[in-house]
Design a protein around this motif. Sequence first.
Motif, PDB file in Angstrom:
ATOM      1  N   GLN A  91       0.823  -1.201   0.000  1.00 20.02           N
ATOM      2  CA  GLN A  91       0.000   0.000   0.000  1.00 20.02           C
ATOM      3  C   GLN A  91       0.864   1.260   0.000  1.00 20.02           C
ATOM      4  OE1 GLN A  91      -2.612  -0.393   3.368  1.00 20.02           O
ATOM      5  NE2 GLN A  91      -3.628  -2.221   2.564  1.00 20.02           N
ATOM      6  N   LEU A  92       1.974   1.212   0.716  1.00 18.48           N
ATOM      7  CA  LEU A  92       2.879   2.362   0.758  1.00 18.48           C
ATOM      8  C   LEU A  92       3.470   2.635  -0.625  1.00 18.48           C
ATOM      9  CD1 LEU A  92       4.519   4.533   2.217  1.00 18.48           C
ATOM     10  CD2 LEU A  92       6.166   2.772   2.869  1.00 18.48           C
ATOM     11  N   ILE A  93       3.921   1.576  -1.298  1.00 15.08           N
ATOM     12  CA  ILE A  93       4.487   1.741  -2.632  1.00 15.08           C
ATOM     13  C   ILE A  93       3.438   2.285  -3.599  1.00 15.08           C
ATOM     14  CG2 ILE A  93       5.470   0.504  -4.599  1.00 15.08           C
ATOM     15  CD1 ILE A  93       6.816  -1.376  -2.591  1.00 15.08           C
ATOM     16  N   GLU A  94       2.219   1.778  -3.494  1.00 16.64           N
ATOM     17  CA  GLU A  94       1.135   2.265  -4.351  1.00 16.64           C
ATOM     18  C   GLU A  94       0.850   3.741  -4.084  1.00 16.64           C
ATOM     19  OE1 GLU A  94      -2.178  -0.239  -3.627  1.00 16.64           O
ATOM     20  OE2 GLU A  94      -1.299  -2.018  -4.614  1.00 16.64           O
ATOM     21  N   ALA A  95       0.919   4.152  -2.824  1.00 19.44           N
ATOM     22  CA  ALA A  95       0.675   5.555  -2.479  1.00 19.44           C
ATOM     23  C   ALA A  95       1.759   6.446  -3.073  1.00 19.44           C
ATOM     24  CB  ALA A  95       0.618   5.724  -0.962  1.00 19.44           C
ATOM     25  N   ILE A 101       5.772   9.336  -7.967  1.00 19.22           N
ATOM     26  CA  ILE A 101       7.129   8.886  -7.683  1.00 19.22           C
ATOM     27  C   ILE A 101       7.413   7.629  -8.490  1.00 19.22           C
ATOM     28  CG2 ILE A 101       8.760   8.191  -5.890  1.00 19.22           C
ATOM     29  CD1 ILE A 101       7.731  11.053  -5.653  1.00 19.22           C
ATOM     30  N   GLU A 102       8.501   7.653  -9.246  1.00 17.82           N
ATOM     31  CA  GLU A 102       8.834   6.499 -10.067  1.00 17.82           C
ATOM     32  C   GLU A 102       9.252   5.320  -9.193  1.00 17.82           C
ATOM     33  OE1 GLU A 102      11.727   7.490 -12.956  1.00 17.82           O
ATOM     34  OE2 GLU A 102      10.560   9.131 -13.836  1.00 17.82           O
ATOM     35  N   GLN A 103       9.021   4.126  -9.714  1.00 14.44           N
ATOM     36  CA  GLN A 103       9.310   2.912  -8.942  1.00 14.44           C
ATOM     37  C   GLN A 103      10.792   2.786  -8.616  1.00 14.44           C
ATOM     38  OE1 GLN A 103       7.868  -0.654 -10.806  1.00 14.44           O
ATOM     39  NE2 GLN A 103       8.151  -1.907  -8.973  1.00 14.44           N
ATOM     40  N   ARG A 104      11.648   3.231  -9.526  1.00 12.06           N
ATOM     41  CA  ARG A 104      13.095   3.122  -9.279  1.00 12.06           C
ATOM     42  C   ARG A 104      13.569   4.050  -8.158  1.00 12.06           C
ATOM     43  NH1 ARG A 104      15.758   7.405 -11.613  1.00 12.06           N
ATOM     44  NH2 ARG A 104      14.563   8.661 -13.100  1.00 12.06           N
ATOM     45  N   ALA A 105      12.748   5.044  -7.822  1.00  9.78           N
ATOM     46  CA  ALA A 105      13.122   5.970  -6.749  1.00  9.78           C
ATOM     47  C   ALA A 105      12.701   5.475  -5.379  1.00  9.78           C
ATOM     48  CB  ALA A 105      12.509   7.346  -7.016  1.00  9.78           C
ATOM     49  N   LEU A 150       8.760  17.019  -1.763  1.00 11.84           N
ATOM     50  CA  LEU A 150       9.050  16.512  -0.423  1.00 11.84           C
ATOM     51  C   LEU A 150       7.829  16.565   0.492  1.00 11.84           C
ATOM     52  CD1 LEU A 150      11.153  15.393   1.521  1.00 11.84           C
ATOM     53  CD2 LEU A 150      11.799  17.737   2.078  1.00 11.84           C
ATOM     54  N   GLY A 151       7.117  17.667   0.484  1.00 11.61           N
ATOM     55  CA  GLY A 151       5.939  17.787   1.343  1.00 11.61           C
ATOM     56  C   GLY A 151       4.871  16.778   0.987  1.00 11.61           C
ATOM     57  N   GLU A 152       4.663  16.579  -0.298  1.00 13.27           N
ATOM     58  CA  GLU A 152       3.642  15.623  -0.741  1.00 13.27           C
ATOM     59  C   GLU A 152       4.022  14.204  -0.358  1.00 13.27           C
ATOM     60  OE1 GLU A 152       0.979  14.945  -4.814  1.00 13.27           O
ATOM     61  OE2 GLU A 152       2.936  15.937  -4.905  1.00 13.27           O
ATOM     62  N   VAL A 153       5.303  13.866  -0.487  1.00  8.74           N
ATOM     63  CA  VAL A 153       5.758  12.526  -0.109  1.00  8.74           C
ATOM     64  C   VAL A 153       5.628  12.326   1.395  1.00  8.74           C
ATOM     65  CG1 VAL A 153       7.788  11.023   0.022  1.00  8.74           C
ATOM     66  CG2 VAL A 153       7.299  12.276  -2.080  1.00  8.74           C
ATOM     67  N   PHE A 154       5.989  13.339   2.134  1.00  7.62           N
ATOM     68  CA  PHE A 154       5.886  13.274   3.596  1.00  7.62           C
ATOM     69  C   PHE A 154       4.445  12.990   4.021  1.00  7.62           C
ATOM     70  CE2 PHE A 154       5.342  15.301   7.753  1.00  7.62           C
ATOM     71  CZ  PHE A 154       6.412  14.788   8.464  1.00  7.62           C
ATOM     72  N   ASP A 155       3.509  13.732   3.450  1.00  3.97           N
ATOM     73  CA  ASP A 155       2.097  13.539   3.790  1.00  3.97           C
ATOM     74  C   ASP A 155       1.601  12.162   3.373  1.00  3.97           C
ATOM     75  OD1 ASP A 155       2.017  16.084   4.833  1.00  3.97           O
ATOM     76  OD2 ASP A 155       1.322  17.000   2.967  1.00  3.97           O
ATOM     77  N   ALA A 156       2.068  11.685   2.209  1.00  7.56           N
ATOM     78  CA  ALA A 156       1.644  10.366   1.738  1.00  7.56           C
ATOM     79  C   ALA A 156       2.163   9.263   2.650  1.00  7.56           C
ATOM     80  CB  ALA A 156       2.136  10.147   0.307  1.00  7.56           C
TER      81      ALA A 156
END
Length: 275
Positions: A91-95, A101-105, A150-156
């Motif tokens: 679920q985290l990867i899907e979010a 965010i690309e899968q390789r990242a 960064l903010g969007e990733v943090f919230d996700a």
Amino acid sequence: MNSLSNHLQRLRYGVLGSALLALLAAPAVQAASSTPPSLFVQAQSWVEVAPDKATLNARLWENTPAVSSLEETDSDALSEARERLENRASQLIEAMEAIGIEQRAINAGSLNVYPDRVAGPRNESGEHDTLTRTRLERPFSVELTELDQLGEVFDALISAGVNALDGVQFDLQDRDAATDEALSKALEKARHKAELMASTLDTELGHVQRIEETQSPIFQPRMMAMRAESDAMGSGSASDYRPGTIRIDAEVNVQWLLKAQDAQDHPDRAEAAQE
């Protein structure tokens, strides 16, 4: 008569020895006097660069039920905890992929399993029994080259229910360019100092005789501590943070030959020398 002869012979040997020492010392004195003057300069400089890369680290974990230290963790409990953890990881990867965010990242680390001791209920003596549970944990890291994300990733990550955020590491995509700039600035500062000193002392710089890098450019990624338990994170956002700058230091030693000044350039000095 023999005493006089011996004295003359010793005197002759002494004179010859002194002459030989003078001949041997003459080249050394001549070489010392002919050594051109030089100027030695030490310089240190640095650059401050805004980071253009960030790596955010987080962890997910699941615990088995706590049992007495005399009991063993049930294999079914381990399997269930692992299944819950793998579902949350998916679920985290899907979010992350949902926000672009690309899968390789996204780097999902290997599973870590270790015992965790917790305090149990009080016994008849009024003391807490020690219980043991097994923690199954997976680390995650997300690498960003667009710091605006960064903010969007943090919230996700918070929405996905991560158990801990271990911080952000700010870095540069091209470290070599930044370290080269720091080294170039140190060399430029060394030349500036040398030219200033030579001009003040009424002389001129010649060729560079020696260059030494006394301190290689030191590059240290900037860390931002963000560790917090998921139930205590609140509604904060990483958009409130600023990456600042990364400082890179460099230091060099440079030695220049000084140009000789002849009598035509300074006739007053030549006259003073003759007097």
